[in-house]
Design an enzyme around this catalytic site. Structure first.
Site, mmCIF file in Angstrom:
data_model
loop_
_atom_site.group_PDB
_atom_site.id
_atom_site.type_symbol
_atom_site.label_atom_id
_atom_site.label_comp_id
_atom_site.label_asym_id
_atom_site.label_seq_id
_atom_site.Cartn_x
_atom_site.Cartn_y
_atom_site.Cartn_z
ATOM 1 N N LYS A 142 -10.313 -5.309 -62.467
ATOM 2 C CA LYS A 142 -9.661 -4.057 -62.050
ATOM 3 C C LYS A 142 -10.713 -2.964 -61.910
ATOM 4 C CE LYS A 142 -7.810 -1.233 -65.289
ATOM 5 N NZ LYS A 142 -8.248 0.165 -65.265
ATOM 6 N N CYS A 154 -5.821 11.806 -70.295
ATOM 7 C CA CYS A 154 -4.843 10.723 -70.477
ATOM 8 C C CYS A 154 -4.758 10.460 -71.976
ATOM 9 C CB CYS A 154 -5.265 9.479 -69.710
ATOM 10 S SG CYS A 154 -6.665 8.680 -70.453
ATOM 11 N N ARG A 172 -11.222 12.856 -70.599
ATOM 12 C CA ARG A 172 -11.682 12.206 -69.358
ATOM 13 C C ARG A 172 -12.336 13.227 -68.414
ATOM 14 N NH1 ARG A 172 -9.074 7.233 -69.208
ATOM 15 N NH2 ARG A 172 -10.840 6.565 -67.964
ATOM 16 N N ASP A 226 -12.968 -1.083 -74.074
ATOM 17 C CA ASP A 226 -11.714 -1.639 -73.540
ATOM 18 C C ASP A 226 -11.255 -2.869 -74.311
ATOM 19 O OD1 ASP A 226 -12.408 -0.880 -70.026
ATOM 20 O OD2 ASP A 226 -11.820 0.361 -71.731
ATOM 21 N N ARG A 286 -0.469 -1.973 -65.102
ATOM 22 C CA ARG A 286 -1.535 -1.305 -64.337
ATOM 23 C C ARG A 286 -2.756 -2.199 -64.243
ATOM 24 N NH1 ARG A 286 -3.126 4.490 -66.190
ATOM 25 N NH2 ARG A 286 -4.565 3.983 -64.523
HETATM 26 C C1 EPZ Z 1 -14.245 3.455 -66.871
HETATM 27 O O1 EPZ Z 1 -13.665 4.734 -67.100
HETATM 28 C C2 EPZ Z 1 -13.107 2.460 -66.992
HETATM 29 N N1 EPZ Z 1 -12.080 2.742 -65.993
HETATM 30 C C3 EPZ Z 1 -12.494 2.530 -68.383
HETATM 31 O O2 EPZ Z 1 -11.520 1.499 -68.459
HETATM 32 C C4 EPZ Z 1 -13.584 2.244 -69.409
HETATM 33 O O3 EPZ Z 1 -13.027 2.388 -70.711
HETATM 34 C C5 EPZ Z 1 -14.736 3.237 -69.227
HETATM 35 O O4 EPZ Z 1 -15.232 3.146 -67.871
HETATM 36 C C6 EPZ Z 1 -15.898 2.939 -70.178
HETATM 37 O O5 EPZ Z 1 -16.319 1.631 -70.010
HETATM 38 C C7 EPZ Z 1 -12.284 2.342 -64.700
HETATM 39 O O6 EPZ Z 1 -13.319 1.786 -64.374
HETATM 40 C C8 EPZ Z 1 -11.169 2.611 -63.739
HETATM 41 P P1 EPZ Z 1 -16.775 6.904 -68.389
HETATM 42 P P2 EPZ Z 1 -14.540 6.072 -66.814
HETATM 43 O O7 EPZ Z 1 -17.019 7.859 -67.281
HETATM 44 O O8 EPZ Z 1 -15.406 5.854 -65.637
HETATM 45 C C9 EPZ Z 1 -16.942 10.966 -70.860
HETATM 46 C C10 EPZ Z 1 -9.426 0.545 -68.866
HETATM 47 O O9 EPZ Z 1 -8.777 0.365 -69.907
HETATM 48 N N2 EPZ Z 1 -17.309 11.599 -69.590
HETATM 49 O O10 EPZ Z 1 -17.818 5.885 -68.714
HETATM 50 O O11 EPZ Z 1 -13.620 7.222 -66.820
HETATM 51 C C11 EPZ Z 1 -15.496 10.489 -70.865
HETATM 52 O O12 EPZ Z 1 -14.619 11.534 -71.236
HETATM 53 C C12 EPZ Z 1 -10.129 1.864 -68.643
HETATM 54 O O13 EPZ Z 1 -9.569 -0.324 -67.959
HETATM 55 C C13 EPZ Z 1 -17.666 12.946 -69.585
HETATM 56 O O14 EPZ Z 1 -17.661 13.607 -70.624
HETATM 57 O O15 EPZ Z 1 -15.425 6.105 -68.139
HETATM 58 C C14 EPZ Z 1 -15.514 9.380 -71.878
HETATM 59 O O16 EPZ Z 1 -15.375 9.929 -73.169
HETATM 60 C C15 EPZ Z 1 -9.899 2.842 -69.770
HETATM 61 N N3 EPZ Z 1 -17.996 13.530 -68.413
HETATM 62 C C16 EPZ Z 1 -16.919 8.782 -71.719
HETATM 63 O O17 EPZ Z 1 -17.693 9.769 -71.026
HETATM 64 C C17 EPZ Z 1 -18.013 12.831 -67.224
HETATM 65 O O18 EPZ Z 1 -18.342 13.418 -66.176
HETATM 66 C C18 EPZ Z 1 -16.948 7.483 -70.930
HETATM 67 O O19 EPZ Z 1 -16.374 7.760 -69.676
HETATM 68 C C19 EPZ Z 1 -17.648 11.471 -67.252
HETATM 69 C C20 EPZ Z 1 -17.306 10.868 -68.442
#
Ligand code: EPZ
Length: 418
Positions: free
Chosen positions: A22, A116, A121, A305, A397
């Site tokens: 996904k 969320c 996020r 995850d 989802r």
């Molecule tokens: C991706 O989310 C995945 N979703 C998430 O999977 C996964 O948990 C996550 O990566 C980490 O591996 C998809 O790929 C659709 P991040 P993403 O940007 O890209 C903070 C699932 O269950 N952050 O690596 O949103 C953020 O708040 C989902 O399949 C900032 O602060 O993850 C978080 O605490 C859940 N500023 C951390 O970094 C930013 O600009 C990691 O977020 C971006 C992120």
């Protein structure tokens, strides 16, 4: 309201095949925006998030055709660069259209994604990175306006945190930028490498695949391509934990075990036998579940995850374990629900102390989010009596035919209501 009813105590055994990832497929679909013409993506899971991304792309003017697990995306006639709130609010991953739209059209207008259940996020790294590449970012009426009328210019971007989404957005923004971009402290998740592979097959020039430093030399245009999504390592890990809970042997096929090394290592420490094959892994557990401490980290660390699923396993361990969640600020909502089944878990900030119990009792529980929901179903597989899981739209989802795959392994599980 649809629900999943599972009656615990049945042994699980057999083979389950996982679908495409996904968390890769959604971005591969967005990458198709970078080229005029029809791209074809295979091994795309039939899940509601993919349906939503298809709607996002159609809203931009792309033509989408779905044939089972193959999605055809024709981005020849993009008529809009705006993604409305009602779509972004349903799926924050829609934000990954930002990079490709600015790269190809010099403009994107995407609704600010909300938070969320697992955290705020934020997207500050996405936006700061785009500004480094020359985009002007403005906010109005809940929308992000990203403008680069003269195109983007390559630059050095260092991410505060190896954000998956920020890495993906900046990768897709930089492939058509003038000059060279370096993304430092980039995420190294396998899904990033899958996106790099697709972009290279479209004509992008990217080096550093799989490392935390990606170097992109911009090109004038990209061509549509045909690409097959990697197997879903988190779906695979979820079924491996199911086998670990119920004893197995359960064989999971359709993914690369090298993408789950940390989880496999922790399952072994927890008393499981893991036999690794080509594109598959078999989990068996004969003795007691042993307590294992886990700290979630960006890849190759323990995947966030898989945190809830693993917590469900530790709930039945012979002893105490500590799980530390370092990636999201509030991803322990699963703990509140599994405690209703008799788990003994104490959450304090980013840490959860799990005191293993000898058994769990079936109970009515509510999915807090996608992975927590799946983990509740797994707990129900080994609980005494019946567990009814509601708000299962979270599970739909990200898991294709979750109940059907578990039933095929021998679980006493039913999807009730549509
Ligand atoms: C991706 O989310 C995945 N979703 C998430 O999977 C996964 O948990 C996550 O990566 C980490 O591996 C998809 O790929 C659709 P991040 P993403 O940007 O890209 C903070 C699932 O269950 N952050 O690596 O949103 C953020 O708040 C989902 O399949 C900032 O602060 O993850 C978080 O605490 C859940 N500023 C951390 O970094 C930013 O600009 C990691 O977020 C971006 C992120």
């Amino acid at each position: 309201m649809p629900s999943i009813t599972v009656t615990g105590g049945r042994p699980l055994g057999g083979t389950v095949h996982v679908g495409g990832a996904k968390n890769s497929a959604l971005k591969l679909m967005a990458a198709a925006l970078l080229a005029s013409g029809e791209s074809v993506i295979h091994n795309v899971p039939e899940i509601s998030d993919v349906d939503l991304m298809a709607r996002v792309l159609e809203g931009l003017g792309a033509r989408i055709t779905r044939e089972g697990h193959t999605v055809r995306i024709d981005a020849s006639d993009i008529t809009s660069v705006e993604t409305p709130y009602e779509l972004v609010a349903q799926m924050r991953a829609s934000i990954v259209v930002l990079g490709p739209l600015v790269a190809r059209f010099g403009r994107a207008r995407v609704a600010m994604p909300g938070g969320c259940n697992i955290g705020s996020r934020k997207i500050d790294m996405h936006l700061h990175g785009l500004e480094h590449l020359g985009a002007e970012i403005a906010f109005e009426h809940g929308y992000i306006d990203a403008l680069a009328p003269g195109g983007l210019s390559g630059s050095q971007v260092i991410l505060d945190f190896p954000s998956v989404g920020a890495t993906e957005n900046l990768l897709m923004a930089s492939v058509l930028a003038r000059g060279t971009t370096v993304i430092d402290n980039a995420a190294r998740e396998p899904e990033i490498s899958d996106l790099v592979d697709m972009l290279i097959s479209m004509g992008a020039r990217i080096s550093g695949r799989g490392s935390s430093t990606l170097e992109i030399t911009g090109v004038d245009r990209l061509e549509p391509t045909e690409h097959t999504t990697i197997g879903d390592r988190i779906e695979a890990g979820t079924f491996l934990v199911a086998g670990a809970l119920a004893g197995g042997p359960v064989t999971v096929t359709g993914f690369d075990p090298a993408h789950l090394e940390m989880l496999i290592s922790k399952l072994r420490l927890a008393g499981c036998t893991l036999a690794i094959g080509n594109g598959e892994a078999t989990v068996t557990r004969a003795g007691a579940i042993r307590p294992v401490d886990v700290a979630t980290l960006p890849h190759p660390g323990f995947p966030t995850d898989m945190q809830a699923q693993f917590m469900g396993l530790m709930a039945l361990a012979e002893g105490d374990s500590v799980i530390t969640e370092n990636v999201f600020e509030s991803r322990f909502m699963f703990a509140d629900e599994i405690k209703r089944m008799g788990a003994d878990i104490e959450v304090e900030g980013h840490r959860a102390l799990i005191r293993g119990v000898t058994s769990l009792q079936g109970a009515p529980v509510v999915c807090p989010d996608l992975r927590g929901g799946a983990a509740l179903v797994l707990a129900g597989l080994v609980a005494e009596g019946e567990t009814v899981v509601t708000d299962i739209y979270h599970i739909m989802r990200g898991y294709e035919d979750f109940t059907g795959k578990l039933a095929a392994l021998g679980a006493d599980i039913r999807l009730v209501g549509e």
